[in-house]
Design an enzyme around this catalytic site. Structure first.
Site, PDB file in Angstrom:
ATOM      1  NE  ARG A 141      -4.036  -2.159   1.174  1.00  0.00           N
ATOM      2  CZ  ARG A 141      -3.957  -3.453   1.512  1.00  0.00           C
ATOM      3  NH1 ARG A 141      -3.186  -3.841   2.495  1.00  0.00           N
ATOM      4  NH2 ARG A 141      -4.675  -4.347   0.881  1.00  0.00           N
ATOM      5  N   GLY A 201      -1.645 -11.352   8.381  1.00  0.00           N
ATOM      6  CA  GLY A 201      -1.664 -12.790   8.673  1.00  0.00           C
ATOM      7  C   GLY A 201      -2.874 -13.216   9.488  1.00  0.00           C
ATOM      8  N   GLY A 202      -3.895 -12.351   9.521  1.00  0.00           N
ATOM      9  CA  GLY A 202      -5.102 -12.636  10.309  1.00  0.00           C
ATOM     10  C   GLY A 202      -5.811 -13.914   9.913  1.00  0.00           C
ATOM     11  CD  GLU A 203      -7.813 -13.405   6.896  1.00  0.00           C
ATOM     12  OE1 GLU A 203      -6.876 -12.646   6.590  1.00  0.00           O
ATOM     13  OE2 GLU A 203      -8.771 -13.035   7.588  1.00  0.00           O
ATOM     14  CD1 TRP A 253      -6.226  -5.506   7.905  1.00  0.00           C
ATOM     15  CD2 TRP A 253      -4.908  -6.139   6.219  1.00  0.00           C
ATOM     16  NE1 TRP A 253      -6.429  -6.839   7.682  1.00  0.00           N
ATOM     17  CE2 TRP A 253      -5.646  -7.255   6.651  1.00  0.00           C
ATOM     18  CE3 TRP A 253      -4.012  -6.291   5.163  1.00  0.00           C
ATOM     19  CZ2 TRP A 253      -5.513  -8.513   6.064  1.00  0.00           C
ATOM     20  CZ3 TRP A 253      -3.888  -7.531   4.577  1.00  0.00           C
ATOM     21  CH2 TRP A 253      -4.630  -8.632   5.029  1.00  0.00           C
ATOM     22  CG  ASN A 271      -9.858 -10.823  10.479  1.00  0.00           C
ATOM     23  OD1 ASN A 271      -9.220 -10.280   9.579  1.00  0.00           O
ATOM     24  ND2 ASN A 271      -9.639 -12.075  10.826  1.00  0.00           N
ATOM     25  CG  ASP A 314     -12.783 -11.331   7.439  1.00  0.00           C
ATOM     26  OD1 ASP A 314     -11.801 -10.971   8.111  1.00  0.00           O
ATOM     27  OD2 ASP A 314     -12.742 -11.486   6.203  1.00  0.00           O
ATOM     28  CG  ASP A 316     -10.132  -7.157   8.819  1.00  0.00           C
ATOM     29  OD1 ASP A 316     -10.860  -7.975   8.271  1.00  0.00           O
ATOM     30  OD2 ASP A 316      -8.946  -7.350   9.095  1.00  0.00           O
ATOM     31  NE  ARG A 341     -12.690  -6.129   5.766  1.00  0.00           N
ATOM     32  CZ  ARG A 341     -12.151  -7.329   5.563  1.00  0.00           C
ATOM     33  NH1 ARG A 341     -12.643  -8.389   6.167  1.00  0.00           N
ATOM     34  NH2 ARG A 341     -11.134  -7.468   4.766  1.00  0.00           N
TER      35      ARG A 341
END
Ligand SMILES: [Cu+2]
Length: 688
Positions: A141, A201-203, A253, A271, A314, A316, A341
């Site tokens: 970003r 790496g939230g997932e 993020w 999240n 989710d 976030d 979100r």
């Protein structure tokens, strides 16, 4: 006498200012420090313009009256860097003293002459193309700038400092290993001798954190974990005697903002993990889906505000935090706002984290199995996207925001990619409006049980947009004094995930569309004043700068993997003296969920990740005879699968690079499938 008293006061005020000055002159980089604290003028030196993240430029050579004359001053292709279906191009270029610095989705950095687009230097990151822990497209970003260096956070978990003059590496510091689930996608913030960076790496079951480094040496000064250890602040919001918080996600993020007067640093936290399964993590789960303020120097906790308690959707907080000053009931107030979100803008007092306009805790629907929170925060004001899903055939239940779910899919809106995701929200002190990009998309949420394995996906469920369900967006001006809609545009495509915008003192909002169009709107009324086809997905946030007395507007156009826009490797720059006309329109992104493209006849070999389009099945649609055995082969870089959308009737299983599996279709029917780790990849097999 009165006059004299006033002079004394003025003199004292001036002395006061002088007392403030030394902190500026003692700053590690006094010039950058002054620019970071000032309204944005001819240079754009940090991701959000300055420390406020307002993305507001004071330049006004280009204004409402002449914007129609705007044409391309130059367009440069970045040598194929970040070009392809696995990448997104979301970076805001930085500009200082006539030089532009831009980073692509492959973390390659280019310095260009900001007046001509000519290359000055290149840094090729050489990051491992096998990185398998990127949840949502390869992307950076943006960059940080200070002390003669450019700073980049890489997908492989390293922060790198480059010499501004040559692009040579000055230092490189590993924050975490990508193999453990981590990565960096946010633009680092340079402020007063420090580099601040989030981590993703939230997932993948990681422990989120903000890391502060010494800008000179790259030495890590401190880390602030967004997930508390035993006995730390917030640990009471996790089940006692468990270590769920150690893999609870809560990543960062986007670039923080700073109030130098208060000495506070602010950022948004993502999240909770596992995303869709809250059954084992009873409690509010701090600091998931929160805004956090820390003391900028020491990293000491100052305050927090949680947007979503015990997040299982989710939801976030992913868009950058914006600082603004306002007057409420005649009182000057220090405000902070963040677009969630959930579809709401959260407006807080940045001195203490308390709501500035009002946010109510209201009871919400419950599911004991998910250990749902009893109440959730509802900001006073308007949401920018609908917060209830419509019923669709094949689904028993459609719910509104905060509707719980278990193993039977429930339709909910906003969905995880809905509302405002990574896209920034500009603020104009002239209008007092926030400009909020939104995504409208429904997901079918379902919980599954998941086991944590280091470095592998750990999400505990799914949210897939039902086949043929509509996807679009909104672009909304929200009044910062009321949190209510002033005007709103429906957009043909989703823009909450990448749609970037920036506002100027010329009374203009510049924003890109995933179909390649770059627009200028009247910041007050929303009226569209100008439109230009760039030829590539125009999803990055634009920036505004000046060289030799001429104002320019720049946007990186390279598409956005999640918005499905056309990829590219271009930077477009516009000015009133520009001569370049528009390009042909690229293929537009989809407006409904599901597989796209023509139906192939009799094709029984389906490649995953072919033709440089990582997240795709090719052909995405095929018609075969009953009894045909179909071979799925992964020709991409990342692990993928092909799994029946409906109740997972069949699956190829996880396929590593160049692995194949077969599935035999004996019964006639229409079979939709997705890739489980990347549920926006759709395929269709029609069996006759
Ligand atoms: Cu996949």
């Amino acid at each position: 006498m009165r006059g004299n008293a006033r002079l004394v006061v003025l003199a004292l005020a001036a002395i006061g200012l002088l007392f403030l000055r030394p902190s500026a002159t003692l700053a590690a980089d006094p010039e950058i420090d002054a620019l970071l604290r000032a309204p944005v003028g001819k240079d754009w030196i940090t991701n959000g313009g300055n420390l406020t993240n307002q993305r507001y430029s004071t330049l006004k050579q280009i204004d409402r009256t002449n914007v129609k004359q705007l044409k391309g001053a130059w367009m440069t292709r970045l040598k194929g860097s970040g070009l392809g279906g696995k990448y997104s191009f979301e970076a805001s270029p930085l500009v200082k003293d006539g030089i532009m610095y831009v980073v692509t989705g492959n973390d390659d950095v280019f310095a260009l002459n900001a007046k001509t687009g000519e290359f000055l230097w290149e840094y090729w990151s050489g990051i491992d193309q096998k990185i398998s822990t990127i949840c949502c497209g390869w992307v950076s970003r943006g960059l940080g700038m200070g002390e003669g260096r450019i700073y980049v956070g890489q997908l492989d978990g390293n922060i790198v400092a480059l010499d501004m003059k040559t692009g040579k590496v000055a230092w490189k510091t590993p924050i975490e290993k990508w193999e453990n689930g981590y990565g960096i996608t946010s633009a680092p913030l340079y402020y007063d001798g420090m580099i601040y960076s989030g981590i993703t790496g939230g997932e993948f079951g990681v422990r989120g954190r903000l890391t502060a480094l010494d800008a000179k040496t790259g030495e890590i000064k401190w880390r602030w974990y967004t997930l508390p250890g035993p006995g730390e602040i917030g640990s009471e919001t996790w089940p006692p005697g468990t270590d769920h918080s150690m893999r609870g996600g809560a990543t960062i993020w986007n670039t923080p903002s700073v109030d130098p007067e208060l000495g506070l640093l602010y950022f948004a936290v993502g999240n909770c993990g596992p995303d869709y399964d809250g059954s084992m993590r009873e409690g509010d789960n701090l600091f998931c889906a929160s805004i956090v303020a820390l003391k900028a120097k020491s990293g000491e906790y100052a305050w927090h505000f949680q947007q979503v308690h015990h997040d299982i959707w989710d939801y976030d907080a992913a868009s950058p935090v914006v600082l603004f000053d306002t007057v409420i009931n005649g009182q000057p107030r220090k405000g902070l706002a963040q677009a969630g979100r959930t579809g709401w803008v959260y407006i807080l007092d940045r001195t203490n984290g308390k709501p500035l306009i009002g946010i109510e805790e209201r009871p919400v629907p419950q599911d004991e199995r998910q250990k749902t929170a009893k109440t959730q925060p509802y900001p006073i004001g308007d949401a920018v996207v609908p917060q209830c899903a419509e019923k669709l055939p094949g689904y028993e239940k459609a719910g509104c925001i905060f509707e719980p779910f278990w193993e039977t899919p429930v339709l909910i809106q906003p969905s995880g990619i809905g509302g405002t995701n990574w896209s920034p929200m500009p603020y104009s002190p002239d209008t007092g409006y926030f400009y909020v990009p939104g995504t409208m998309r429904t997901s079918a949420f379902a919980r599954t049980s998941d086991k944590y394995t280091k470095g592998l996906r750990y999400v505990g469920g799914t949210q897939t947009a039902p086949i043929e369900s509509a996807m679009s967006g909104t672009f909304t001006a929200i009044d910062s004094k009321t949190n209510k809609i002033v005007w709103q545009h429906k957009t043909p495509y989703r823009i909450g995930g990448g749609g970037g915008s920036t506002v100027t003192a010329g009374g203009l909002v510049f924003r890109g569309e995933p179909d390649g169009n770059f627009l200028a709107l009247d910041a007050k009324t929303g009226e569209e004043l100008w439109r230009f086809q760039t030829g590539f997905g125009a999803d990055a946030p634009p920036v505004v700068y000046e060289v030799d007395g001429e104002q320019y507007v720049a946007i990186a156009t390279g598409g956005n993997q999640l918005q499905g826009s056309a990829y590219g490797d271009a930077v477009w720059v516009f000015s009133l003296k520009g001569q370049l006309g528009p390009l042909w329109a690229p293929p537009p992104p989809p407006k409904v969920a599901g597989p796209v493209g023509p139906i192939a006849s009799g094709v029984d070999k389906i490649n995953i990740g072919a033709n440089n389009v990582e997240y795709s099945f090719a052909p995405a649609r095929t018609r075969i005879k009953a009894g045909t055995t179909v071979t799925f082969t992964n020709v991409g870089d990342l692990p993928h699968d092909a799994t029946s959308l409906k109740e997972a009737e069949w699956t190829s299983g996880a396929l590593a690079k160049s692995e194949s599996k077969t599935v035999t279709f004996s019964k006639p029917g229409v079979y939709y499938y997705i890739c489980t780790p990347h549920p926006w990849m759709y395929g269709q097999v029609i069996v006759e």
